[in-house]
Design a protein around this motif. Structure first.
Motif, short mmCIF file in Angstrom:
data_model
loop_
_atom_site.label_atom_id
_atom_site.label_comp_id
_atom_site.label_asym_id
_atom_site.label_seq_id
_atom_site.Cartn_x
_atom_site.Cartn_y
_atom_site.Cartn_z
N LYS A 69 -12.60 -15.43 -4.95
CA LYS A 69 -12.35 -16.79 -5.45
C LYS A 69 -12.56 -16.91 -6.95
N ASN A 70 -13.42 -16.09 -7.53
CA ASN A 70 -13.66 -16.16 -8.98
C ASN A 70 -13.07 -14.97 -9.72
N THR A 71 -12.11 -14.28 -9.08
CA THR A 71 -11.50 -13.09 -9.68
C THR A 71 -10.03 -13.37 -9.98
N ASN A 72 -9.60 -12.91 -11.12
CA ASN A 72 -8.19 -13.07 -11.51
C ASN A 72 -7.36 -12.08 -10.72
N THR A 73 -6.88 -12.51 -9.56
CA THR A 73 -6.22 -11.63 -8.61
C THR A 73 -4.75 -11.45 -8.96
N SER A 74 -4.28 -10.21 -8.92
CA SER A 74 -2.85 -9.96 -9.15
C SER A 74 -2.04 -10.46 -7.96
N ASN A 75 -0.76 -10.70 -8.20
CA ASN A 75 0.12 -11.15 -7.12
C ASN A 75 0.15 -10.13 -5.99
N LEU A 76 0.17 -8.83 -6.33
CA LEU A 76 0.27 -7.80 -5.31
C LEU A 76 -1.02 -7.72 -4.49
N THR A 77 -2.17 -7.84 -5.14
CA THR A 77 -3.44 -7.82 -4.39
C THR A 77 -3.53 -9.04 -3.48
N PHE A 78 -3.17 -10.22 -3.99
CA PHE A 78 -3.22 -11.43 -3.16
C PHE A 78 -2.25 -11.30 -1.98
N GLU A 79 -1.08 -10.73 -2.23
CA GLU A 79 -0.12 -10.53 -1.14
C GLU A 79 -0.69 -9.59 -0.09
N ASN A 80 -1.39 -8.54 -0.53
CA ASN A 80 -1.99 -7.60 0.41
C ASN A 80 -3.07 -8.26 1.26
N ILE A 81 -3.86 -9.14 0.65
CA ILE A 81 -4.88 -9.86 1.41
C ILE A 81 -4.22 -10.75 2.46
N GLN A 82 -3.11 -11.39 2.09
CA GLN A 82 -2.37 -12.22 3.04
C GLN A 82 -1.78 -11.37 4.17
N LEU A 83 -1.25 -10.20 3.80
CA LEU A 83 -0.61 -9.33 4.79
C LEU A 83 -1.59 -8.84 5.86
N LEU A 84 -2.87 -8.78 5.52
CA LEU A 84 -3.87 -8.32 6.49
C LEU A 84 -3.94 -9.20 7.72
N GLU A 85 -3.41 -10.40 7.64
CA GLU A 85 -3.37 -11.29 8.80
C GLU A 85 -2.30 -10.89 9.80
#
Length: 529
Positions: A69-85
């Motif tokens: 939540k306090n990290t400047n997340t790249s689009n690809l990393t955020f997408e990977n976190i979403q994909l884990l669902e």
């Protein structure tokens, strides 16, 4: 440029256990699931899909979003976190301690191994998604192992007292470390970037977990790396049943010891405890022990009855931390993981754990030996060529290398091995004569043979010593070059910090490594800049 390749097996830097594992020797086969080949991942995917609860995915993704939540997340990393669902998404994971400023170079190689592996898997199995994961060892306590790094032969050290999990440790005092580092790093665009990384990571974050996450994210976010902190209450809730099993039945030690019949022929990397759990608070990390039906926290006055400790577990699962024996199980329960990538020592203890996973009916991950790399400059490669050295030569232990090259450079070609063979043949004739005449003579013949061979050995040593004096100038250049590439006789990757090379090559360091390294090749990579 030398063109010979160095496999892990012939590098001289891996244990017999790792060599036999890489050679897929039959005696080790029951200690792991599938050997990491691109085709074997198909079977691993199918098995993990059957054995990973869909409900865990939502919990995992939610926990990661909170951690980021306090990290400047790249689009690809955020997408990977979403994909884990999604149930067709899997992870490939490496783990590492929270070493100050990443510690030795192999920190990079571990992470690059899983990033590149995820890419290869996506190409082979396009209907699935693969997420590279770095597991931060936030619950470890070995502060002396992580409180320093080496820059240009200077040990940059953080002197501080640490009692609890290192991830919760305050970064207070690292401003002084930064001042020392700045005085050594020098100036220039890349040097300024290094200083900025250190300052932003350690002086603008309050604990070591957040500092390490920032640093790893800055280096690898654009490649989609997902960084996970297992010291998380929501993730620990998933582990409650397994903690309960360990508290009540102490089953892990029995299962681990089943591997000893094979591994005792090599070495035992880690030894299990009766209870393989720690009790942790911000400034406390101590073993849980059981004495006369009472659970005690070692070296404290904290104690519980069985009912009390189970109540404590349900109310505060974050206070229970798996040790090295159960940490892999925890990881594989909360991640849809296919493969763990680590160094030889790590894989050695994973090989002790297969029966623990079988007991709990959790899929055992594939075990991949991470990339290992020797970084060399063009200038160093030219020196190798001029000295007629191969890469295999430069990996040879120094004394053995110098002896070999002294003889190669010599104009006096005397073959002591040929003389020894000739001597042995002559004594074999004498032995046959002794057997036909007087057997009591045989002992004297053998003793004389041993004496003569020893004499030739001594002459050979004196000959080599003399030739080393004659070739001292070339041998000195070999020594200096090998010491540059293998500091203190160790692998470069286990000693030097990435900042040494980043100062010289900047972002190209990681870009080139990403392009050059292939995690499934099982070769010691030599990368030239």
């Amino acid at each position: 440029m030398p063109s010979d390749k160095i496999t892990f097996q012939n590098s001289g830097y891996f244990s017999k256990l790792m060599i036999d594992y890489l050679n897929q020797e039959d005696n080790l086969r029951h200690l792991y699931n599938y050997f990491p080949t691109i085709d074997n991942f198909k079977i691993q995917i199918e098995e993990k899909k059957r054995n990973y609860p869909l409900a865990n995915r939502a919990i995992l993704s939610k926990a990661l979003k909170q951690q980021y939540k306090n990290t400047n997340t790249s689009n690809l990393t955020f997408e990977n976190i979403q994909l884990l669902e999604q149930e067709n998404t899997y992870t490939v994971t490496t783990g590492h301690q929270l070493n100050l400023f990443t510690g030795p170079l192999y920190f990079l190689y571990k992470i690059i191994s899983v990033i590149n592996l995820a890419k290869e898997l996506k190409e082979k199995y396009p209907k699935n998604n693969f997420v590279p994961v770095y597991w931060m060892a936030t619950e470890d306590h070995d502060f002396e192992e992580i409180n320093h790094f080496i820059f240009d032969e200077k040990v940059i050290c953080w002197n501080k007292e640490s009692k609890g999990p290192v991830g919760r440790l305050s970064t207070e005092g690292l401003d002084k470390v930064f001042e020392v580092f700045k005085s050594h790093i020098g100036v220039g665009t890349n040097a300024n970037r290094i200083k900025e990384l250190f300052e932003n990571a350690y002086l603008k974050h309050t604990n070591l977990t957040d500092a390490t996450r920032y640093l790893a994210n800055e280096l690898f976010a654009k490649y989609g790396l997902v960084i996970i902190d297992g010291d998380d209450i929501e993730l620990k809730k998933l582990f409650i049943p397994y903690i309960k099993e360990e508290l009540l039945h102490q089953s892990a030690i029995r299962e681990v010891e089943k591997s000893y019949s094979v591994l005792a022929n090599y070495f035992i990397q880690v030894n299990p405890r009766e209870i393989n759990l720690f009790y942790i608070l911000d400034n406390l990390r101590e073993r849980i022990v059981k004495e006369n039906d009472i659970f005690k926290v070692n070296n404290t006055d904290i104690k519980f009855t069985e009912t009390e400790i189970l109540d404590e577990l349900n109310a505060h699962p974050e206070r229970f931390s798996p040790n090295v024996i159960l940490r892999p199980l925890y990881q594989e329960i909360i991640l849809p993981n296919l493969c763990y990538t680590g160094g030889g020592g790590e894989l050695a203890y994973w090989l002790e754990l297969r029966k623990v996973f079988d007991l709990h009916k959790i899929t055992f991950p594939m075990l991949l030996l991470r990339n290992s790399v020797l970084l060399a400059t063009e200038k160093q490669v030219k020196k190798l060529d001029k000295l007629a050295l191969t890469w295999r030569d430069i990996f040879t232990k120094q004394e053995q290398l110098l002896n070999k090259k002294a003889l190669e450079y010599s104009t006096n070609n005397y073959d002591f091995n040929a003389q020894k063979l000739l001597l042995q043949e002559q004594f074999k004739t004498l032995e046959n004569i002794a057997l036909q005449t007087d057997k009591s003579f045989l002992g004297a013949v053998k003793a004389q043979e041993k004496k003569q061979i020893k004499g030739l050995d001594n002459l050979e040593k004196r000959f080599i010593k003399a030739e080393k004096r004659n070739q001292s100038e070339k041998l000195e250049r070999i020594t200096l070059l090998q010491n540059e590439l293998f500091p203190n006789g160790n692998l470069q990757e286990r000693i030097i910090n990435f900042s040494v090379f980043y100062k010289e090559f900047g972002d190209d360091l990681i870009k080139v490594l990403m392009d050059k390294l292939s995690p499934l090749d099982h070769e010691f990579d030599i990368v030239t800049f």
